[in-house]
Enzyme design. Structure first.
Site, PDB file in Angstrom:
ATOM      1  N   ASP A  20       0.868  -1.179   0.000  1.00  0.00           N
ATOM      2  CA  ASP A  20       0.000   0.000   0.000  1.00  0.00           C
ATOM      3  C   ASP A  20       0.905   1.229   0.000  1.00  0.00           C
ATOM      4  OD1 ASP A  20      -2.605   1.437   2.171  1.00  0.00           O
ATOM      5  OD2 ASP A  20      -1.524   2.173   0.405  1.00  0.00           O
ATOM      6  N   ASP A  92      -6.071   5.573   4.370  1.00  0.00           N
ATOM      7  CA  ASP A  92      -4.637   5.768   4.632  1.00  0.00           C
ATOM      8  C   ASP A  92      -4.191   5.191   5.961  1.00  0.00           C
ATOM      9  OD1 ASP A  92      -5.523   8.009   2.720  1.00  0.00           O
ATOM     10  OD2 ASP A  92      -3.342   7.936   2.517  1.00  0.00           O
ATOM     11  N   HIS A 135      -5.242  11.723  13.699  1.00  0.00           N
ATOM     12  CA  HIS A 135      -6.238  11.622  12.628  1.00  0.00           C
ATOM     13  C   HIS A 135      -7.408  10.726  13.003  1.00  0.00           C
ATOM     14  CE1 HIS A 135      -3.618  13.724   9.912  1.00  0.00           C
ATOM     15  NE2 HIS A 135      -2.678  12.824  10.058  1.00  0.00           N
ATOM     16  N   ASP A 265       7.264  15.340  10.996  1.00  0.00           N
ATOM     17  CA  ASP A 265       7.253  15.375   9.524  1.00  0.00           C
ATOM     18  C   ASP A 265       7.229  16.823   9.047  1.00  0.00           C
ATOM     19  OD1 ASP A 265       3.834  14.028   9.538  1.00  0.00           O
ATOM     20  OD2 ASP A 265       4.721  15.762  10.548  1.00  0.00           O
TER      21      ASP A 265
HETATM   22  C1  LIG Z   1      -0.948  10.998  13.239  1.00  0.00           C
HETATM   23  O1  LIG Z   1      -0.257  10.372  12.194  1.00  0.00           O
HETATM   24  C2  LIG Z   1       0.839  11.085  11.835  1.00  0.00           C
HETATM   25  C3  LIG Z   1       0.668  11.669  10.462  1.00  0.00           C
HETATM   26  O2  LIG Z   1      -0.077  12.873  10.525  1.00  0.00           O
HETATM   27  O3  LIG Z   1       1.960  11.956  10.019  1.00  0.00           O
HETATM   28  C4  LIG Z   1      -0.043  10.674   9.539  1.00  0.00           C
HETATM   29  C5  LIG Z   1       0.024  11.119   8.100  1.00  0.00           C
HETATM   30  C6  LIG Z   1      -0.859  10.251   7.195  1.00  0.00           C
HETATM   31  C7  LIG Z   1      -0.532  10.510   5.734  1.00  0.00           C
HETATM   32  C8  LIG Z   1      -1.469   9.759   4.854  1.00  0.00           C
HETATM   33  N1  LIG Z   1      -1.218  10.083   3.448  1.00  0.00           N
HETATM   34  C9  LIG Z   1      -0.030   9.384   2.962  1.00  0.00           C
HETATM   35  C10 LIG Z   1       0.111   9.606   1.482  1.00  0.00           C
HETATM   36  C11 LIG Z   1       1.474   9.086   1.044  1.00  0.00           C
HETATM   37  N2  LIG Z   1       2.245  10.154   0.461  1.00  0.00           N
HETATM   38 ZN   LIG Z   2       1.967  13.981   9.992  1.00  0.00          ZN
END
Ligand SMILES: COCC(O)(O)CCCCCNCCCN
Ligand SMILES: [Zn+2]
Length: 660
Positions: A20, A92, A135, A265
């Protein structure tokens, strides 16, 4: 009081079991490299290790539905196919036979952290957990999250400890919509989040992630979104939003507890964020929150996918929680145009709810929330350029600088008949001054013991600059003369830039330099228009320094941004006699000023003000400042004047910009 560290390797024992692309970045190594970096740097040994525990059903049900919890409870017994099937209903995120166990440990760790802080076992702390939480929603997993760790912690703190106001700061680069939905109608929980948005073109692509989602019903005003509509945001952008949006509101909200959705991030190198802020920015973001809520701060790991910047950012955060000096941030060039638009929108959206934002300007002409209808072609171009040019793996950045604790934290230079406050170390040796300087002092009508004081003052400055001492307190017979001496003579070759913060006003400061070697910010009750210059900035509070609301506004909205941009090597904090500054405000000021010059602050006070030596010593020693209680609405003239002063100065000082 210490810093708690929660980590349990059990939370590394789940991973993506199928293909995935959206989820492959969420790997166990995230937790492993973070913890190992803390061990390798010796930081974990300096923390108080607190064991993880599983959150109970009732604790999880503080945020999630029974239906959802019962469904997740079944996942440990599912086959691979069932897990895939179960996962499809969410976005996701992925499930694994052991993720339910880990999700309970992640939430339980956050609750253990709240217990440790609220019972006073520790001052602050961090929980290194996965799966992350911000999330996940009442009835759904989302974005790698299963249970909303921080939302559960906020409700738990209110229920178990009667916490009245919780501030949640979400510096992860994604919008924690799960937290927003949880508290948008709740005035007791203020949620602040910045997040990559790109006019709704970035995940989770929600309209309600924009700056105009300010909360609803009785929670109106208690939800603050700052969307980043471009990638590549830097340290200046983050600090500007803290100084001009978050901190004014946070101080007015006056929380009893601060929870941080600590996602990394948002740091340089991360494939999700594509931002350019360096890991040492988290030393400052943490520092700027540490004087709220009497220092009660709980950080819970969220995102962070570049294993190098993640580990460095975690270490920077923990080192600040431990009270180590924060590193100097060089060449802050002010926020970029896009960031200014975003912070201006956030400020104008909230000016009707927060008196500290009352004087915020109108939103920019180009209302950025309507820009989301970007042409598909533009989008197309961007994605084509995306891969090679914007690829973040190629990003390199310098290792964060070492943050050495000086052998002595706080030194003092006091007249012989004054008792030294607890914790301060009287400065022993004092070198003889050059004869030229002695004669100069004599002409400045400095008597015998004054010369002794100055020679000890000189030694103190030398030791500060040599990083043998972190900060110092000096009691002098005449504070104005001493200030002149320090600025003109003692720092001639020792430091490049001195930030002089003058609280109160006794006489004109007639030594202001124009070469930028000294920046003077004077906060007092008098207006002195005449010789304002780029390096002499008088701030007038109509009711004087005893007006804590006006004072903290000037500190957050003017002094901090200026200080960051000026980046001094020494901070001279001068308390003029009779300034009237309130003790808690004085301590908050000393706390915040520690963010500059590696904490090298030299406090100058007049002997007849020795009554406040104790609180000064406490702040210099790094004890959290007491909260600023019941702040009144700032004087309109002062708020207006501050806004005008910022507008006038922003040509010279980019960090003062709040309007595009
Ligand atoms: C609390 O979780 C920490 C987070 O906010 O970093 C999760 C991010 C989900 C990002 C979902 N899309 C990913 C697309 C791939 N390019
Ligand atoms: Zn994040």
């Amino acid at each position: 009081m210490g810093t708690a560290l929660l980590y349990d390797e059990e939370m590394t024992k789940y991973k993506l079991l199928w293909v995935d692309p959206a989820c492959k970045i969420e790997v166990p190594e995230r937790l492993i490299v973070s913890y190992e970096a803390l061990v390798r740097s010796g930081l974990s040994d300096r923390c108080i290790s607190i064991p993880a525990r599983e959150a109970s059903d009732s604790e999880i049900l503080l945020v999630h539905s029974e239906l959802y919890l019962e469904a997740v409870k079944k996942t440990p017994y599912m086959t691979l196919e069932d897990l895939k099937e179960f996962t499809l209903q969410f976005g996701d995120v992925y499930f694994h036979p052991n993720i339910y166990h880990c999700a309970k440990l992640a939430s339980g760790s956050a609750l253990q952290l709240v217990d440790s802080v609220m019972t006073g076992k520790v001052r602050n702390g961090i929980a290194l957990v996965r799966p992350p939480g911000h999330h996940s929603m009442h009835g759904a997993a989302n974005g790698f999250c299963v249970f909303n760790n921080v939302a559960i912690a906020a409700r738990y703190a209110k229920q178990k400890y009667g916490v009245k106001r919780v501030l949640i700061v979400d510096w992860d680069i994604h919008h924690g919509q799960g937290v927003q939905y949880c508290f948008e109608d709740d005035p007791s929980v203020l949620y602040f989040s910045w997040h990559r948005y790109e006019h709704q073109n970035f995940w989770p692509n929600l309209r309600e992630s924009d700056y105009d989602s300010v909360g609803k019903e009785s929670g109106t005003g208690f939800n603050i979104n700052v969307p980043w509509n471009n990638v590549g945001m830097e340290n200046s952008d983050y600090l500007s939003v803290f100084c001009h949006v978050l901190l004014p509101v946070a101080y007015e909200f006056c929380p009893d507890l601060v929870l941080v959705c600590a996602g990394f991030d948002s740091a340089i190198g991360d494939p999700e964020g594509e931002m350019c802020a360096t890991p040492d920015i988290f030393a400052h973001l943490t520092h700027l929150l540490m004087n709220l809520a009497g220092g009660k701060l709980c950080a819970v790991l969220e995102g962070g996918y570049n294993l190098t910047s993640l580990a460095q950012s975690v270490c920077q955060t923990v080192q600040t929680l431990l009270g180590d000096p924060v590193p100097q941030l060089a060449n802050l060039r002010g926020p970029c145009k896009s960031a200014i638009e975003s912070l201006q929108c956030a400020r104008s959206a909230h000016r009707r709810y927060w008196s500290f934002l009352k004087h915020a300007a109108d939103p920019p002409m180009t209302d950025i929330s309507t820009k989301h209808i970007k042409s598909a072609m533009e989008e197309e171009e961007k994605t084509e350029m995306a891969e090679e040019e914007r690829c973040t793996e190629g990003k390199v950045w310098p290792e964060p600088p070492e943050r050495l604790c000086p052998p002595v934290c706080s030194a003092s230079v006091l007249p012989d008949d004054v008792v030294c406050p607890d914790g301060l170390k009287p400065l022993s040796s004092s070198k003889d001054l050059e004869p030229l300087l002695v004669s100069k002092l004599k002409t400045a009508a400095v008597d015998g013991d004054g010369v002794t004081t100055f020679s000890r003052l000189y030694t103190l400055v030398e030791k500060l600059v040599a990083n043998e001492i972190r900060n110092g307190l000096v009691l002098v017979p005449d504070v104005a003369a001493a200030m002149m001496c320090v600025v003109q003579d003692l720092t001639s070759d020792l430091v490049k830039r001195v930030l002089v913060v003058c609280v109160g006003k006794e006489k004109e400061l007639d030594y202001v330099t124009t070469d930028g070697k000294v920046l003077v910010v004077q906060i007092s009750s008098e207006d002195s228009e005449e010789h304002r210059s780029k390096y002499y900035i008088p701030v007038c509070l109509k009711k004087g320094c005893s007006d804590t609301s006006g004072f903290i506004q000037a500190v957050l909205g003017l002094l901090l941004p200026l200080g960051y941009e000026y980046n001094p090597d020494l901070v001279l904090l001068v308390r003029m006699p009779g300034s009237g500054v309130v003790d808690s405000m004085w301590q908050q000021l000393i706390g915040l000023l520690q963010g500059f010059a590696k904490g090298h602050t030299l406090v100058l006070m007049q002997v007849n003000e020795k009554a406040c030596m104790g609180s000064t010593a406490s702040a210099l020693l790094g004890h959290p400042a007491p909260p600023l209680q019941d702040l009144q609405t700032p004087f309109p003239e002062d708020g207006d004047a501050l806004e005008r002063l910022r507008e006038r100065l922003q040509a010279d000082w980019k960090m003062l910009q709040t309007t595009s």
